[in-house]
Design an enzyme around this catalytic site. Structure first.
Site, PDB file in Angstrom:
ATOM      1  CE  LYS A  44      -0.649   1.315  -5.051  1.00 12.82           C
ATOM      2  NZ  LYS A  44      -1.507   2.290  -4.409  1.00 12.82           N
ATOM      3  CG  ASN A  78       0.354  -1.100  -8.427  1.00 11.93           C
ATOM      4  OD1 ASN A  78       1.568  -1.333  -8.420  1.00 11.93           O
ATOM      5  ND2 ASN A  78      -0.136   0.127  -8.500  1.00 11.93           N
ATOM      6  N   GLY A 115      -5.471   3.541  -0.906  1.00  8.84           N
ATOM      7  CA  GLY A 115      -4.704   3.404   0.332  1.00  8.84           C
ATOM      8  C   GLY A 115      -5.335   4.089   1.528  1.00  8.84           C
ATOM      9  CG  HIS A 146      -0.942   4.164  -9.992  1.00  7.20           C
ATOM     10  ND1 HIS A 146      -0.937   4.997  -8.900  1.00  7.20           N
ATOM     11  CD2 HIS A 146      -1.657   3.064  -9.632  1.00  7.20           C
ATOM     12  CE1 HIS A 146      -1.607   4.400  -7.910  1.00  7.20           C
ATOM     13  NE2 HIS A 146      -2.056   3.234  -8.331  1.00  7.20           N
ATOM     14  CB  SER A 200      -9.779   1.006  -0.150  1.00  5.38           C
ATOM     15  OG  SER A 200      -8.849   1.994   0.241  1.00  5.38           O
ATOM     16  CD  GLU A 210      -5.818   2.242  -9.265  1.00  4.35           C
ATOM     17  OE1 GLU A 210      -5.818   1.098  -8.831  1.00  4.35           O
ATOM     18  OE2 GLU A 210      -4.831   2.997  -9.197  1.00  4.35           O
ATOM     19  CD  GLU A 253       0.258   5.261  -5.521  1.00 11.15           C
ATOM     20  OE1 GLU A 253       1.083   4.431  -5.940  1.00 11.15           O
ATOM     21  OE2 GLU A 253      -0.699   4.962  -4.780  1.00 11.15           O
TER      22      GLU A 253
HETATM   23  P1  13P Z   1      -5.024   0.230  -2.543  1.00 13.26           P
HETATM   24  O1  13P Z   1      -5.710  -1.071  -2.916  1.00 13.26           O
HETATM   25  O2  13P Z   1      -3.892   0.051  -1.564  1.00 13.26           O
HETATM   26  O3  13P Z   1      -6.013   1.278  -2.147  1.00 13.26           O
HETATM   27  O4  13P Z   1      -4.318   0.766  -3.886  1.00 13.26           O
HETATM   28  C1  13P Z   1      -5.029   0.779  -5.070  1.00 13.26           C
HETATM   29  C2  13P Z   1      -4.105   1.085  -6.170  1.00 13.26           C
HETATM   30  O5  13P Z   1      -3.591   2.187  -6.270  1.00 13.26           O
HETATM   31  C3  13P Z   1      -3.796   0.033  -7.132  1.00 13.26           C
HETATM   32  O6  13P Z   1      -3.090   0.510  -8.219  1.00 13.26           O
END
Ligand code: 13P
Length: 251
Positions: free
Chosen positions: A11, A9, A174, A96, A214, A168, A98
């Site tokens: 982002k 992803n 992150g 997601h 992560s 997740e 976010e």
């Molecule tokens: P990270 O791997 O940067 O923690 O992000 C995970 C994520 O949100 C994938 O959709």
């Protein structure tokens, strides 16, 4: 038998030329990954067409990161499932954290989005996961169960063939703080149990459930070794082809 998948992803990262370059590197290095592992890159909307060109005829599949909750019309700034399909995308991520956190994505809206995506022939990676407060209050099983039920219980066993779930935990995204393999496994097993209760054991067994948060090459092996973890949805580490491929090689 369910499929193992590693999805990147991206982002809101990379310009179009950077994204095209990253996709080229992923294709090139995908030879190092066992053929049975599914590889997906989820790019920003603007990158879908040029990246689709790069991925044509390769094993790497293209995904969007979101879609509109309406089919078409006067919805300025939105991107419909029909538009996504026309780029060559085969997948879209939905729900997601976010998007839930910053853009007011609700389970009800997600039902509409999943419905539209499946009807258009897109496969869906549906994200679920608890935040830190919910984890600390011991509500993580309940939160993930409710999110899963609120969206997926509107669909059929047949629909589930085109849906992948990504667990997740928000506190691990992150932050460098990965869920332990045990913490992830017990939630994945819980999700599978919820699916079994609604759709039967076969559907539960056939559904791919990814871990995200992560995930990197140093912890992927232990995570992917868990019986109910079928791969990863990778954020930060998906922006470097070597890191992304190293994770995919962890099976
Ligand atoms: P990270 O791997 O940067 O923690 O992000 C995970 C994520 O949100 C994938 O959709």
């Amino acid at each position: 038998m369910r499929k193992n998948i590693v999805a990147g992803n991206w982002k809101m990262n990379t310009t179009v030329p950077e994204g095209v370059q990253l996709a080229k590197e992923v294709v090139e290095k995908s030879k190092e990954v066992p053929a049975e592992v599914g590889l997906i890159v989820a790019t920003p909307f603007t990158h879908l067409c040029p990246v689709a060109e790069v991925l044509k005829g390769t094993r790497v599949e293209l995904s969007a990161q979101n879609c509109a909750d309406k089919e078409k019309g006067a919805y300025t700034g939105e991107v419909s499932v029909g538009m996504l399909v026309s780029t060559g995308a085969k997948w879209t991520i939905l729900g997601h954290s976010e998007r839930r956190q910053y853009y007011g994505e609700t389970d009800a809206k997600l039902v509409d989005k999943v419905q539209l995506a499946l009807a258009a022939g897109l496969k869906v990676i549906l994200c679920v996961g608890e935040n830190l407060d919910e984890r600390e209050a011991g509500k993580h099983f309940e939160v993930v169960k409710t999110q899963t039920e609120n969206v997926l219980f509107h669909f059929t066993a047949e629909d589930m063939k085109n849906i992948v779930i990504a667990y997740e935990p928000v506190w691990a995204i992150g932050t460098g703080k990965t869920a332990t393999a045990e913490q992830a496994q017990e939630i994945h097993a819980c999700i599978r149990k919820v699916l079994a209760g609604k759709f039967g054991a076969q559907v539960a067994d056939d559904t791919t459930i990814l871990y995200g948060g992560s995930c990197k090459s140093s912890n992927a092996k232990e995570l992917f070794a868990q019986p109910d973890i079928d791969g990863g949805l990778i954020g930060g580490a998906a922006l470097k082809s070597d890191d992304f491929i190293a994770i995919a090689k962890a099976f």
